[in-house]
Design an enzyme around this catalytic site. Structure first.
Site, PDB file in Angstrom:
ATOM      1  N   ARG A  51       0.988  -1.323   0.164  1.00 39.83           N
ATOM      2  CA  ARG A  51      -0.205   0.033  -0.115  1.00 39.83           C
ATOM      3  C   ARG A  51       0.748   1.483  -0.177  1.00 39.83           C
ATOM      4  NH1 ARG A  51      -2.196   1.533   4.372  1.00 39.83           N
ATOM      5  NH2 ARG A  51      -2.439  -0.635   5.419  1.00 39.83           N
ATOM      6  N   TYR A 102     -16.012  15.681 -17.000  1.00 41.24           N
ATOM      7  CA  TYR A 102     -16.624  14.449 -16.962  1.00 41.24           C
ATOM      8  C   TYR A 102     -17.737  14.373 -15.917  1.00 41.24           C
ATOM      9  CZ  TYR A 102     -16.155   9.273 -16.000  1.00 41.24           C
ATOM     10  OH  TYR A 102     -16.570   7.873 -15.856  1.00 41.24           O
ATOM     11  N   ASP A 174      -7.303  18.044 -15.777  1.00 38.46           N
ATOM     12  CA  ASP A 174      -7.824  16.802 -15.983  1.00 38.46           C
ATOM     13  C   ASP A 174      -7.348  16.304 -17.560  1.00 38.46           C
ATOM     14  OD1 ASP A 174      -9.035  14.352 -16.679  1.00 38.46           O
ATOM     15  OD2 ASP A 174     -10.575  14.341 -15.677  1.00 38.46           O
ATOM     16  N   LYS A 199      -8.263   5.140 -19.601  1.00 39.05           N
ATOM     17  CA  LYS A 199      -8.587   5.377 -20.999  1.00 39.05           C
ATOM     18  C   LYS A 199      -7.228   5.390 -21.994  1.00 39.05           C
ATOM     19  CE  LYS A 199     -12.478   6.283 -19.129  1.00 39.05           C
ATOM     20  NZ  LYS A 199     -12.767   7.887 -18.621  1.00 39.05           N
TER      21      LYS A 199
HETATM   22  C1  LIG Z   1     -12.976   8.194 -17.195  1.00 36.99           C
HETATM   23  C2  LIG Z   1     -12.765   9.474 -16.877  1.00 36.99           C
HETATM   24  C3  LIG Z   1     -12.555   9.737 -15.534  1.00 36.99           C
HETATM   25  C4  LIG Z   1     -12.697   8.787 -14.382  1.00 36.99           C
HETATM   26  O1  LIG Z   1     -11.754   7.594 -14.619  1.00 36.99           O
HETATM   27  P1  LIG Z   1     -12.143   6.275 -13.958  1.00 36.99           P
HETATM   28  O2  LIG Z   1     -10.914   5.499 -14.357  1.00 36.99           O
HETATM   29  O3  LIG Z   1     -13.498   5.735 -14.710  1.00 36.99           O
HETATM   30  O4  LIG Z   1     -12.356   6.327 -12.530  1.00 36.99           O
HETATM   31  C5  LIG Z   1     -12.128  11.096 -15.071  1.00 36.99           C
HETATM   32  N1  LIG Z   1     -11.973  12.164 -16.004  1.00 36.99           N
HETATM   33  C6  LIG Z   1     -12.200  11.901 -17.338  1.00 36.99           C
HETATM   34  C7  LIG Z   1     -12.113  12.924 -18.284  1.00 36.99           C
HETATM   35  C8  LIG Z   1     -12.627  10.474 -17.790  1.00 36.99           C
HETATM   36  O5  LIG Z   1     -12.943  10.318 -19.068  1.00 36.99           O
END
Ligand SMILES: *Cc1c(COP(=O)(O)O)cnc(C)c1O
Length: 378
Positions: A51, A102, A174, A199
């Site tokens: 962890r 998002y 982000d 992603k």
């Molecule tokens: C998918 C996504 C998230 C969240 O990520 P997870 O891995 O699904 O928890 C945050 N920001 C953006 C722009 C995303 O496309």
């Protein structure tokens, strides 16, 4: 030395180590939760318990930090865990956030973060005036998602940095939809970068993860501590998979962008389409900022089918190569009716379809959407 290397080279080499004990060129998967102490009780390898840190995770964190021009990175078990690590670092006070971020991030802010007594202003961060008007004495963080989705609005990171230059406000971006290949927020003045590595960084729709990256910023240190206390750590195998994927990220990112631009141009000319949202198009409201700030405009685009929800659903039902599924960033192309997945509070128009454009041949992708739209016209 890594400072001077290009992204393609960093993606393959930065942080990655061959195994000194066997000479294995591919980094081994260390399936262990705990690490041996020295005879004198010290932990000379730097690892004690999974962890706190782990070799596969440490390797991945070094690679991702190098790709974003950061000094350090903290890898999480999901993008959502990574965003929460940033918000918890702010604690109390006021946060300004992109209003079409998002939807999971918006829900996290409204349903979790607001409950801690933090006030949140949801603002069109594409407008510097709107951002300036939202700033208060207790504003601690501006959270920018750019490009946003599904409307792919592009906020000007350098201009927002300039706006808050004399204030003690952190700027977090982000960068999931852009990828570190397409956009480098830390170089544009952001303090913190967050990715859902689920992603593009994962890139194959088979692993979930998130990362917080920065340059020795208090939020980054807080995220590292939070990691250990809150426990949203990625598994060794997930880190290993992500490490393997990162090596091809520069190649994939360029192809995603090129395919998306070609599809956007095709859709923009199509009589069955009323509107296309893609920052690479000259008609997009943020085209100029995108050209200044990004190298390629990424692999996500949205378009509105002429007609309403019924026509949009028809098009989605007729594609053969595109897969009807949520998410983005994988090698395969996806199509999604965004309003119905986001639910009643969705900002997405009812006739909007979002595409995550994959790395298949562009001619096949164009032909597939072409046949799905053609049937609509009859
Ligand atoms: C998918 C996504 C998230 C969240 O990520 P997870 O891995 O699904 O928890 C945050 N920001 C953006 C722009 C995303 O496309």
């Amino acid at each position: 030395m890594t400072e001077r290397l290009k992204a393609e080279t960093l993606a393959v080499h930065a942080g990655r180590q061959s195994d000194p004990s066997t000479g294995a060129v591919s980094p081994p998967l260390y399936l262990t939760t705990t690490f041996q102490r020295d005879a004198d009780g010290a932990y000379s390898t730097g690892f004690d318990y999974i962890r706190d840190s782990h070799p596969n995770r440490a390797m991945l964190e070094r690679t991702l930090a190098a790709l974003e021009s950061g000094s350090d990175a903290v890898a999480f078990s999901s993008g959502t865990a990574a965003t929460l690590a940033v918000f918890q670092a702010i604690g109390r006070g006021h946060i300004i956030a992109t209003n079409d971020a998002y939807h999971g991030t918006l829900r996290q802010l409204k349903e979790l973060v607001a409950g801690w007594g933090v006030e949140i202003s949801f603002v069109a961060t594409t407008s510097l005036d709107d951002v300036a008007n939202a700033i208060r004495d207790d504003t601690g963080l501006i959270w920018v998602e750019t490009p946003s989705n599904p409307l792919l609005r592009v906020s000007d990171i350098a201009a927002i940095r300039k706006l808050i230059a004399k204030r003690d406000i952190a700027l977090a971006v982000d960068n999931t939809v852009a990828t570190p290949i397409t956009q480098k927020p830390l170089e544009l003045g952001a303090d913190i970068v967050v990715h859902s590595t689920t992603k593009y960084i994962g890139g194959h729709s088979d692993v979930a993860g998130g990362v917080v990256i920065g340059r020795d910023h208090p939020i980054l240190r807080s995220a590292r501590d939070y990691h250990s206390r809150a426990g949203a750590v990625p598994s060794a195998f997930d880190c290993w998979l992500l490490q393997r994927s990162v090596a091809t990220l520069p190649l994939r990112a360029r192809l995603h962008s090129a395919n998306a631009l070609a599809l956007a141009l095709f859709l923009d000319r199509h009589s069955g389409v009323s509107h296309v949202d893609y920052p690479g198009l000259g008609s997009h409201p943020d085209h100029e900022v995108a050209m200044r700030q990004m190298q390629g405009c990424g692999g996500v685009l949205s378009f509105c089918v002429r007609g309403g929800e019924r026509e949009a659903m028809q098009v989605a039902s007729r594609v053969r190569l595109f897969t009807r599924a949520t998410s983005l960033g994988g090698v395969e192309s996806l199509i999604e009716h965004r309003a119905s997945i986001e639910g009643p509070d969705s900002h997405a128009p009812p006739n909007l379809l979002r595409l995550s454009v994959g790395i298949e041949h562009i001619d096949d992708l164009v032909a597939d959407l072409g046949q799905a739209l053609e049937l609509l016209e009859r």
